[in-house]
Structure formats: C-alpha cells, structure tokens
Design an enzyme around this catalytic site. Structure first.
Site, PDB file in Angstrom:
ATOM      1  N   GLU A 116     -20.597 -28.098   9.856  1.00  0.00           N
ATOM      2  CA  GLU A 116     -21.530 -28.881  10.260  1.00  0.00           C
ATOM      3  C   GLU A 116     -22.680 -28.137   9.609  1.00  0.00           C
ATOM      4  O   GLU A 116     -23.419 -27.103  10.081  1.00  0.00           O
ATOM      5  CB  GLU A 116     -21.481 -28.672  11.898  1.00  0.00           C
ATOM      6  CG  GLU A 116     -20.305 -29.180  12.566  1.00  0.00           C
ATOM      7  CD  GLU A 116     -20.034 -30.563  12.290  1.00  0.00           C
ATOM      8  OE1 GLU A 116     -21.113 -31.426  12.175  1.00  0.00           O
ATOM      9  OE2 GLU A 116     -19.081 -31.112  12.624  1.00  0.00           O
TER      10      GLU A 116
ATOM     11  N   CYS B  17     -30.216 -29.852  14.723  1.00  0.00           N
ATOM     12  CA  CYS B  17     -29.611 -30.536  13.625  1.00  0.00           C
ATOM     13  C   CYS B  17     -29.515 -32.059  13.563  1.00  0.00           C
ATOM     14  O   CYS B  17     -29.672 -32.718  12.556  1.00  0.00           O
ATOM     15  CB  CYS B  17     -28.175 -29.967  13.367  1.00  0.00           C
ATOM     16  SG  CYS B  17     -27.087 -30.273  14.871  1.00  0.00           S
TER      17      CYS B  17
END
Ligand code: NAP
Length: 513
Positions: free
Chosen positions: A256, A295
C-alpha cells in the site's frame, strides 16, 4: 525519557544500538527513544510459526472473531489515554486522533462481527463447485485454507493504531500470527496499543509480536507461507518488493504505497448546491485532517474553468478559518506534520510544485515558533499537463488545482496520469458525464467515490477507509488490496482447487449436495 520496547517471544525487550529520538511535533520536545537492533528476527518468526500459528488455527473462525471483538473493546476502554499519546507523539488534534483510534477499534469490531457468520469448518469454500469430468462425478471445489505462515506487517507513521489494527484484524481472523512493525516516529502510540493487545491476554502466545525500530534483515528470513503487508512510500515499497529472498521464495507481498489522489468537480455542479458544497468540504477536510498526512488525501483538484474563481474563494475561506497550532489547545483544528524529516520533505515538495504553479494560499515558508508546522497550501497549476503535478506526492497540507475544460475525456486523461491511485472522487449529478468518467478512471483506482446531491450527509468523505470496501490501488499506489470485507482475508489464505469424486469432496469438506 520513555525507552520504547519491542514485544518478542513473550517478552518486552529494549533492543540495542544508538537510540533514535521521538519528538512531540508541536513543541519538538524529545518524548521517547527506540533502539534499532538487538532483535533475533529468525527466532521471532519461528516463535510465530511454531507457537502462535498452531494456537490460532486451533480456534474456530468465530473464536478468532471473539478475540477481535475483545481487542476492539480494550482499545475503546483506553481511548482517552490513547488520544493523549496520539496528540503528543503524532501532533494529532483530538479529531485526528479519534480518526485513527476509532478506525482501529471499528475495523477490529467489523471483522469480529463478520466472523459470526463464518462456518464451523476450518476452511472456507470459494464459490460453487465445478464439473470437470464427462459426468458430475468428477468435480472440483475451490477451498480457502489458512496458510501456516506469518504475517509481517510494516506500517507507515501516519496511522499507528488503525494501520496496525486493520492488518491484524484480517490476519488473526484468518489464523495467521502477526509480527507488527511500527513506523518509528509515531511508535509511542503504536507501542501503547501493542501493550494493550498483549495485556488483554486475548491473543494466544506467539499470535502477536511487535517491533519498534529498524527491521533490517527481517525479510531475509521469510518463507513461502509468509506474507509481507507493507504500508508506506512507493520508494520503500519497491525496495521490499525487490528483496531477493522474497522473490526467490515467492513470498506474498502486499504493498500500500503513496498516491496522487484526485477530486474532480463536474461541469454541471451548481455553485453552492449540495454537490459543490460536498466537493469543497471534502477537499478542505483532506487538506487539513492529520495535516494532510493521509495516503487517501486529495493532491490534485480538477476544476472546470468556469468554476475556478468560486472554488478558490470557497477553499481559501475554509482553509483560512482553520486554526493551526499546538494540538493541546482544543480550539486548534490542524496540527504539525509528524517529524522534522516530514517537515523538510513537505517544504521541499511545495517548493518544487511552486515552480509550476501559482500560490493561491500558504507556501513553504517556516511558521513562527517551535514545532513542525506547515501552512495549508493551495496551488494552481500553470499547465495542468505538467508531469510533476501527477508524480510528486507532497505528504502534508498541500493540494494543487488543475483547471480543465469540463469534458469527461479531459478529466479522465488527467486523473489517470496519477499512474494508479488509491481513490478518486468525482462530484456531479450528470449521469452521462459520470457514465464516461467513472468507467474510464476505475481501472486506475482502488476506489472511486461519487458525490452527488443525494449523498450529502450520508457518508464519510473519500479520505476515510472503511473495512467493508477495499483499500489499495494499482501501479504507483503499490498494486495491493486490503480490507473489503472477507476479501481482506485472501492474502492469508491459500485457494486450492481440490479435484475428485464429488461425493468424496463433499464428505471431506462438509459440503452438502
Ligand atoms: P516509509 O518511509 O516508506 O516507511 C514505511 C515503513 O517502512 C516504516 O515502518 C519504515 O520504518 C519501514 N521501512 C523503511 N525502510 C524499510 C526497509 N528497507 N525494510 C523494511 N521496512 C522499512 O513511509 P512513511 O514515511 O512511514 O509513510 C508515509 C508514506 O506512506 C506516504 O508516502 C504515504 O502516501 C504512504 N502511505 C500509504 C498508505 C496506503 O494505505 N496506501 C497509508 C499510509 C501511508 P521506519 O519508520 O523505522 O523508517
């Protein structure tokens, strides 16, 4: 001074080597230290494989789900104390801290609840069986078996609680023991969460181990049944993916990574209508929540030319009203970035973007007083097609307006220039326009979030990662996938096609029919 410890093989250990300091980013005061070495990684992994794994897999899905429910309750019981640590070690406002902590307990509870619906067998059956022979006698069933390996979880600094919990929830439910490594600069909160997990006594010995400090060499000891779930920068992600041992043994790796997420305003949005308001609200939240260190935060804001002035005015008004400062002041709505390294990175990134943009608000100049503060910074691209605007993630309170002609094809092309992102949000009530844009950008995104009049007040914005929907993105975002209900268990399970006499398969795996 608080010397942080790792929890390995049933003990809390201080580690060795020169101490690394952790700071209060609001004041720069040194709060704690970690030590980078002194952990026998091979022994840690063996402990997980030999002690934790068998103990977890001896439990049913429902029993493992009960562990997750218990952990969710424990975290909730300690919520106020954890909010305080999150403020001091992470520079998080109360709201930002709750986002991390409630996300952690909420995700654990979600998977705990999901487990209640799982079967009593130690495996899951994946879809309907398939006839393979001339008659229905020769048959195949796809069976999902817990893999006898370890889940090595490497977390980013920005969500010390949620990051640890969301990975742990899926792994423990799947019967996989966890070795969880905290991002160093916010490891004080991660260590406290780890202590709560250990002290709860809920996870069988060896099912949960915790590392704070560097993990150089850890990946060299992983084996075929293990998994690395990494969250962090694309750069570190690539290094991990390229680890020769992981390649040689085909160790599963879920990455990720960072992402240049976009928000797109459709040309039909009426100024001050609900669709427009959601767009402005969500962009402003993404820029300031956790000082832009999410993020999933918006980095590129696509605005039709005719709406440019209205969007700038609305965003500037909201950003200017955001009180910035030491998060111990309850009136403060945006804190500092998490560390001196982050501060330097963010300032340097803003300067690089400014070479190609006009500055609408903020900028890279230092703010008065101590602390790692950055002004909310809104930029406007001189040329929306400039490569850097689609490639550079400034991991702080900064986003760039990209003016565009309002056409679906232009929006699609610009959004996909991000090279694979976690999330894009589009705001429109024009079904034809959405019908062009959404399928056009979907292959390049893990999530597409559509804001329209009827969604006003219905859900959290695109920056929130909820356990029922997948989280991850292709390409530069790492190519990984987490959460999404039962899909989140897949990396920890082996899907095996077992082929043979249908009656034998049915009896072996407890399938009726
Ligand atoms: P980072 O520097 O890449 O570090 C991430 C983690 O990897 C930390 O725990 C770090 O440990 C560890 N690490 C560093 N080098 C390593 C190596 N060679 N082997 C194994 N582990 C290593 O990222 P960060 O600064 O913590 O986080 C910010 C970035 O994460 C941003 O780019 C953001 O977009 C991304 N992010 C992505 C997601 C997502 O879900 N996609 C979520 C959050 C953040 P140390 O801290 O000890 O260096």
């Amino acid at each position: 001074m608080n010397a942080l410890h790792s929890y390995v093989r049933g003990d809390w250990i201080a580690g060795s080597g020169d101490p690394v300091q952790l700071h209060d980013p609001s004041t720069e005061e040194v709060l704690a230290t970690t030590r980078p070495s002194g952990v026998d990684f091979a022994a840690v992994l063996q402990h997980a494989r030999k002690v934790g794994g068998p103990a977890l897999r001896a439990l049913s899905w429902k029993e493992r789900g009960a562990i997750l429910n218990g952990l969710a309750k424990k975290l909730h019981e300690h919520r106020d104390e954890l909010i305080e640590i999150s403020a001091r070690n992470g520079g998080n406002t109360r709201g930002d801290a709750k986002f991390d902590l409630d996300g952690a307990s909420g995700t654990l509870a979600y998977y705990g609840k999901l487990a209640a619906e799982l079967p009593d067998t130690p495996w899951l059956i994946d879809g309907a069986g398939v006839q393979l022979g001339r008659t229905a006698r020769f048959w195949a069933e796809h069976v999902l078996m817990p893999r006898p390996g370890v889940g090595v979880h490497i977390n980013a600094f920005n969500f010390p609680a949620w990051g640890m919990a969301e990975k742990m929830a899926c792994a423990l439910l799947a019967g996989t023991p966890v070795v969880s490594k905290a991002g160093t600069c916010s490891a004080m909160l991660a260590e406290r969460v780890a202590k709560i997990v250990v002290d709860s006594g809920l996870v069988p010995e060896g099912g949960f181990q915790f590392l704070c400090g560097a993990v150089s060499g850890l990946l060299d000891h992983l084996d075929a049944m293990d998994l690395v779930a990494f969250t962090g920068s694309a750069k570190t992600g690539s290094r991990i993916r390229g680890n020769p041992n992981l390649i040689a043994r085909s160790v599963r790796v879920n990455i990720e990574a960072d992402s240049i997420n976009s928000a797109v305003l459709g040309p039909d949005a009426e100024l001050d209508g609900d669709t427009f308001t959601q767009f402005v609200t969500n962009v402003a939240i993404d820029m300031t929540q956790k000082a832009g260190q999410k993020c999933t935060a918006v980095r590129r804001i696509l605005v039709p030319l005719e709406h440019l002035d209205a969007v700038k005015e609305a965003l500037v008004e909201r950003l200017e009203a955001t009180r910035i400062g030491n998060v111990m002041d309850e009136q403060v709505r945006m804190g500092p970035v998490a560390s001196k390294a982050q501060l330097d990175d963010v300032r340097a990134g803003i300067k690089r973007l400014q070479d190609h943009c006009a500055t609408v608000l903020g900028g890279a100049e230092p703010m008065d007083g101590p602390g790692y503060f950055v002004k909310p910074t809104l930029l406007q691209a001189k040329d929306a097609g400039t490569d850097l605007l689609h490639e550079l993630e400034v991991f702080g309170p900064c986003a760039t307006i990209l003016p565009y002609d309002g056409k679906a094809a232009t929006a699609t092309e610009l959004v996909n220039r991000g090279g694979g992102c976690l999330v894009a949000s589009v705001y429109s009530d024009d079904k034809t326009w959405l019908g062009d844009v959404v399928p056009g950008i979907a292959p390049w995104h893990g999530r597409v979030w559509i804001g329209s009049e009827k969604t006003m007040g219905q859900a959290l914005g695109p920056g929130a990662v909820l356990p029922g929907a997948i989280h991850g993105g292709p390409g530069r975002a790492g190519g990984g996938e987490e959460l999404g209900g039962l899909r989140g268990l897949q990396p920890y399970l082996m899907r095996t096609a077992v082929q043979g006499d249908r009656a034998v398969l049915g009896k072996t795996f407890g399938i009726e029919g």
